[in-house]
Design an enzyme around this catalytic site. Structure first.
Site, PDB file in Angstrom:
ATOM      1  N   THR A  90       8.262   5.294   8.165  1.00 54.63           N
ATOM      2  CA  THR A  90       7.209   5.438   9.164  1.00 54.63           C
ATOM      3  C   THR A  90       6.015   6.243   8.660  1.00 54.63           C
ATOM      4  OG1 THR A  90       8.344   7.368  10.084  1.00 54.63           O
ATOM      5  CG2 THR A  90       8.798   5.221  11.118  1.00 54.63           C
ATOM      6  N   CYS A  91       6.100   6.773   7.458  1.00 56.63           N
ATOM      7  CA  CYS A  91       5.008   7.557   6.877  1.00 56.63           C
ATOM      8  C   CYS A  91       3.923   6.614   6.341  1.00 56.63           C
ATOM      9  CB  CYS A  91       5.556   8.434   5.748  1.00 56.63           C
ATOM     10  SG  CYS A  91       4.298   9.317   4.814  1.00 56.63           S
TER      11      CYS A  91
END
Length: 126
Positions: free
Chosen positions: A16-17
């Site tokens: 999700t980064c």
């Protein structure tokens, strides 16, 4: 003619980064063997963390600017000045590790994402 093959790479991060996403997209442009290890899905054990700390250092790995860091107690944040305490925080909260981390087959490592630096690193430089 001898064929030169690029070293095998492993990218460590969290899917999700945004920066990890950019790094994965960047790596996909190279004809190399790159594995991906998500700290949340595949975990972070002591051996792996110790290898990353040995290669990069606690200060380089500890992300004190992210939301995970901000969610820690003041006591935890203060204790992180001690390398052993910082290591424990990273084991308990892998999202506090700066990312992405790129590890080459020869053991060389990078943390953070910079296209010029990564291009050189992928080609065997530092």
């Amino acid at each position: 003619m001898t064929q030169v093959t690029a070293p095998t790479l492993t990218l460590y991060g969290i899917k999700t980064c945004d920066t990890v996403r950019k790094a994965r997209k960047f790596l996909a442009e190279f004809p190399i063997d790159a594995a991906y290890h998500d700290f949340r899905q595949q975990g972070l054990d002591e051996t792996l963390l110790d290898q990353l700390i040995q290669g990069l250092g606690v200060k380089a790995l500890l992300n004190t600017r992210g939301t995970t860091w901000r969610s820690l107690s003041d006591e935890q944040k203060q204790s992180a000045s001690d390398p052993a305490a910082a290591r424990q925080i990273m084991l308990e909260h892998p999202a506090v590790i700066k990312r992405p981390v790129l590890v080459r087959e020869d053991g060389e490592m990078l943390v953070g994402f910079d296209t010029a630096v990564w291009s050189s690193f992928i080609q065997g430089g530092r």
